[in-house]
Design a protein around this motif. Structure first.
Motif, PDB file in Angstrom:
ATOM      1  N   ASP A 274     -19.975  -2.045 -17.914  1.00  0.00           N
ATOM      2  CA  ASP A 274     -20.838  -1.498 -18.710  1.00  0.00           C
ATOM      3  C   ASP A 274     -21.825  -0.721 -18.273  1.00  0.00           C
ATOM      4  OD1 ASP A 274     -19.717  -2.246 -20.995  1.00  0.00           O
ATOM      5  OD2 ASP A 274     -21.004  -3.949 -21.626  1.00  0.00           O
ATOM      6  N   CYS A 275     -22.102  -1.012 -16.692  1.00  0.00           N
ATOM      7  CA  CYS A 275     -23.006  -0.212 -15.913  1.00  0.00           C
ATOM      8  C   CYS A 275     -22.559   1.173 -15.695  1.00  0.00           C
ATOM      9  CB  CYS A 275     -23.399  -1.001 -14.657  1.00  0.00           C
ATOM     10  SG  CYS A 275     -24.536   0.057 -13.816  1.00  0.00           S
ATOM     11  N   ILE A 276     -23.487   2.045 -16.326  1.00  0.00           N
ATOM     12  CA  ILE A 276     -22.967   3.565 -15.910  1.00  0.00           C
ATOM     13  C   ILE A 276     -23.745   4.338 -14.806  1.00  0.00           C
ATOM     14  CG2 ILE A 276     -22.356   3.781 -18.356  1.00  0.00           C
ATOM     15  CD1 ILE A 276     -25.226   5.410 -18.674  1.00  0.00           C
ATOM     16  N   ASP A 277     -24.143   3.263 -13.913  1.00  0.00           N
ATOM     17  CA  ASP A 277     -24.819   3.804 -12.788  1.00  0.00           C
ATOM     18  C   ASP A 277     -25.859   4.782 -12.767  1.00  0.00           C
ATOM     19  OD1 ASP A 277     -24.858   3.125  -9.998  1.00  0.00           O
ATOM     20  OD2 ASP A 277     -23.147   4.424  -9.341  1.00  0.00           O
ATOM     21  N   CYS A 278     -26.606   4.540 -13.818  1.00  0.00           N
ATOM     22  CA  CYS A 278     -27.690   5.754 -14.382  1.00  0.00           C
ATOM     23  C   CYS A 278     -28.871   5.534 -13.260  1.00  0.00           C
ATOM     24  CB  CYS A 278     -28.138   5.745 -15.725  1.00  0.00           C
ATOM     25  SG  CYS A 278     -28.778   4.044 -16.148  1.00  0.00           S
ATOM     26  N   HIS A 279     -28.913   4.348 -12.529  1.00  0.00           N
ATOM     27  CA  HIS A 279     -30.090   4.089 -11.943  1.00  0.00           C
ATOM     28  C   HIS A 279     -31.277   4.160 -12.673  1.00  0.00           C
ATOM     29  CE1 HIS A 279     -28.842   4.219  -7.492  1.00  0.00           C
ATOM     30  NE2 HIS A 279     -27.800   4.307  -8.138  1.00  0.00           N
ATOM     31  N   ASN A 280     -31.406   4.242 -13.703  1.00  0.00           N
ATOM     32  CA  ASN A 280     -32.701   3.925 -14.614  1.00  0.00           C
ATOM     33  C   ASN A 280     -33.280   2.596 -14.436  1.00  0.00           C
ATOM     34  OD1 ASN A 280     -32.064   6.519 -15.838  1.00  0.00           O
ATOM     35  ND2 ASN A 280     -32.218   5.726 -17.933  1.00  0.00           N
ATOM     36  N   CYS A 281     -32.827   1.640 -14.036  1.00  0.00           N
ATOM     37  CA  CYS A 281     -33.249   0.367 -13.692  1.00  0.00           C
ATOM     38  C   CYS A 281     -34.170   0.105 -12.314  1.00  0.00           C
ATOM     39  CB  CYS A 281     -32.313  -0.790 -13.710  1.00  0.00           C
ATOM     40  SG  CYS A 281     -31.048  -0.564 -12.792  1.00  0.00           S
ATOM     41  N   VAL A 282     -33.661   1.267 -11.451  1.00  0.00           N
ATOM     42  CA  VAL A 282     -34.041   1.519 -10.000  1.00  0.00           C
ATOM     43  C   VAL A 282     -35.343   2.392 -10.202  1.00  0.00           C
ATOM     44  CG1 VAL A 282     -33.568   2.035  -7.711  1.00  0.00           C
ATOM     45  CG2 VAL A 282     -31.875   1.214  -9.056  1.00  0.00           C
ATOM     46  N   ALA A 308     -35.398  -0.832 -19.230  1.00  0.00           N
ATOM     47  CA  ALA A 308     -34.872   0.655 -18.863  1.00  0.00           C
ATOM     48  C   ALA A 308     -33.484   0.455 -19.158  1.00  0.00           C
ATOM     49  CB  ALA A 308     -35.047   0.722 -17.408  1.00  0.00           C
ATOM     50  N   CYS A 309     -32.690  -0.607 -18.885  1.00  0.00           N
ATOM     51  CA  CYS A 309     -31.457  -0.805 -19.141  1.00  0.00           C
ATOM     52  C   CYS A 309     -31.032  -1.049 -20.793  1.00  0.00           C
ATOM     53  CB  CYS A 309     -30.771  -2.103 -18.203  1.00  0.00           C
ATOM     54  SG  CYS A 309     -29.127  -2.017 -18.240  1.00  0.00           S
ATOM     55  N   ASN A 310     -31.955  -1.800 -21.351  1.00  0.00           N
ATOM     56  CA  ASN A 310     -31.614  -2.112 -22.671  1.00  0.00           C
ATOM     57  C   ASN A 310     -31.788  -0.519 -23.461  1.00  0.00           C
ATOM     58  OD1 ASN A 310     -31.339  -4.810 -22.828  1.00  0.00           O
ATOM     59  ND2 ASN A 310     -33.419  -5.078 -23.316  1.00  0.00           N
TER      60      ASN A 310
HETATM   61  S1  SF4 Z   1     -29.800   0.845 -16.143  1.00  0.00           S
HETATM   62 FE1  SF4 Z   1     -29.065   0.165 -14.168  1.00  0.00          FE
HETATM   63  S2  SF4 Z   1     -27.725  -1.577 -14.745  1.00  0.00           S
HETATM   64 FE2  SF4 Z   1     -28.318  -0.400 -16.557  1.00  0.00          FE
HETATM   65  S3  SF4 Z   1     -26.705   0.805 -16.888  1.00  0.00           S
HETATM   66 FE3  SF4 Z   1     -28.099   2.001 -15.607  1.00  0.00          FE
HETATM   67  S4  SF4 Z   1     -27.702   1.636 -13.407  1.00  0.00           S
HETATM   68 FE4  SF4 Z   1     -26.559   0.295 -14.790  1.00  0.00          FE
END
Ligand code: SF4
Ligand code: SF4
Length: 477
Positions: A274-282, A308-310
């Motif tokens: 499910d992780c789309i590697d969007c880096h929003n959590c970072v 962010a991930c939600n």
């Molecule tokens: S916010 Fe983080 S954990 Fe969630 S999908 Fe994007 S990279 Fe993956």
């Protein structure tokens, strides 16, 4: 804990996360963090908590209760007022007990629930994220604008925005230092000090200025380094947390293998995690870490990455909670049980501990009295058929007002006569007086008779003291 981040190195060609600090670059210099302004349900709750805590902090020392500040920590005069209750040096045992209970509470709470305190109630986080960071967002804009401003030459815009930010930062630090001073000397006294001007209290003003400078430095420059390097609580996480502790965690079982989603690609059509590697959590993390690497010392459990991930999960139509509050065990086994036998036992112990402390506070009286017969004194004859004994009474008045005190013999008929003036227990002080108890011989059947003396203030009995009354040995026959 299980290493969830072993894929980071091979995927991005970056150094392994355990061999580096996110806030230090390859040359050893500081890498400045520009966290994106978080949005979401938890962030809204955190705002509410922050407003409540900041409101209390800024108002409490200026509110009067029974003529005294509602909160006061006057270390110099050793006088403490907590929620309107006055504590004097005589209450030191309560303070020690409370500190021990607080330490045990923090340890047990952390074992169960991780660094919840850091993210929701720690003053460092509250000031940083809900005061100073907000000023920064207001003046410099969100993360991208801040990065752009940082890179651009020192033109008029950059000079103006940076200067304004630092002036407002120092003003805020100065204001907060004054509020802390109000906790030390009282809101009224602070008002007097301010109205008399800095020259009239130059020493105090200098101290406030130096502390304000330290505060400004902490929030303008040191920032997340306080949590990472200085805070001892953060350092203790390694020994306090275990696989059952609830922390902000990434569900690597659900998220891996991560893969970016191409434009117009439907997530349901991919066979990846499910992780789309969007880096929003970072991007929103105030300490710059990637929660997908597992629990790390730098994580202050601020929950920004959950929000962010939600939002990402909502967008790609996947269930929320890829990053969530959970334990390592919960994630690896899929168990949804937050409370296990250990956490229930710890919580019960915490409850008992807090109950004991609360009871001690509730039964703590305003006046503590000690009655002793004057050393070396025996009985005297006091007129025909009466005997007298002389006693010393010592009163500790812990209330915030003087208290007129009267004594009465409640076990026998007899008289109590003060030697000297009537007795007034002065607030916050130890008051001593001598008095004489007179009892008729007819009421005495032994040379040593237990008696009870009632201690009254405004006709209200505040204590009963038991002591002995001496009389001739001939009464023993
Ligand atoms: S916010 Fe983080 S954990 Fe969630 S999908 Fe994007 S990279 Fe993956
Ligand atoms: S990893 Fe998440 S919870 Fe931890 S500090 Fe970063 S944003 Fe906050």
């Amino acid at each position: 804990m299980e290493d969830q981040g072993s894929t980071s190195e091979s995927r991005h060609g970056k150094p392994y996360f355990k061999d580096m600090l996110q806030t230090i670059d390859e040359s050893g210099g500081r890498r400045w963090i520009f966290p994106k302004r978080p949005k979401g349900r938890l962030y809204t709750f955190r705002w509410l908590v922050a407003i409540l805590l900041l409101g209390f902090l800024f108002i409490a020392p200026f509110v009067s209760y029974n003529g005294e500040p509602f909160m006061l920590m006057n270390v110099l005069e050793r006088k403490f007022i907590i929620f309107g209750q006055v504590f004097w040096p005589q209450d030191f045992h309560l303070l020690v007990l409370s500190i021990i209970a607080l330490i045990i509470f923090i340890i047990l709470f952390t074992v169960n629930f991780g660094r919840v305190f850091c993210g929701w109630a720690c003053p460092q986080t509250i000031f940083m994220e809900f005061v100073f960071r907000q000023i920064e967002y207001l003046i410099e804009g969100d993360s991208n604008k801040q990065k752009k401003l940082d890179k651009q030459p020192w033109d008029l815009e950059k000079t103006f925005k940076k200067s304004l930010k630092h002036v407002v930062f120092f003003g805020m630090a100065f204001l907060i230092t004054n509020v802390f001073l109000a906790y030390l000397i009282g809101g009224n006294r602070l008002g007097e000090v301010i109205s008399s001007g800095p020259l009239a209290n130059s020493g105090l003003f200098l101290a406030v200025f130096v502390f304000a400078l330290a505060f400004y430095g902490a929030y303008a420059f040191f920032r997340e380094q306080v949590c990472i390097i200085v805070c001892p609580y953060g350092r203790l996480q390694g020994v306090l947390l275990d696989e059952k502790s609830v922390v902000v965690a990434y569900d690597y079982k659900r998220g891996e293998p991560r893969a970016t989603l191409k434009p117009n690609q439907n997530k349901l059509e991919t066979d990846k995690g499910d992780c789309i590697d969007c880096h929003n959590c970072v991007a929103v993390c105030p300490t710059g870490i990637d929660i997908r690497n597992g629990t790390q010392l730098e994580c202050i459990n601020c929950t920004a990455c959950i929000d962010a991930c939600n939002q990402v999960m909502d967008r790609i139509k996947q269930p929320r909670g890829l990053v969530r509050y959970d334990s390592e065990k919960g994630i690896s086994t899929g168990s949804k049980k937050f409370l296990n036998a250990r956490s229930t036992a710890y919580s019960a112990f915490l409850f008992v501990l807090l109950s004991i402390i609360s009871t001690l506070f509730i039964i703590r009286g305003d006046v503590e009295a000690t009655v002793l017969r004057i050393p070396g004194s025996i009985y005297q004859e006091y007129g025909p058929g009466n005997y007298s004994n002389i006693y010393k009474i010592q009163l500790v008045n812990k209330a915030n007002a003087d208290m007129p005190i009267s004594l009465s013999l409640i076990s026998h008929e007899g008289e109590i006569k003060f030697i000297g003036n009537e007795l007034t227990a002065q607030k916050g002080k130890v008051t001593e007086a001598n008095f004489m108890v007179v009892i008729s011989q007819e009421l005495l059947t032994a040379s040593n008779t237990p008696i009870q003396i009632g201690i009254f203030s405004d006709n209200k009995q505040i204590d009963v003291y038991k002591t002995n009354f001496l009389a001739p040995e001939s009464l023993d026959k």
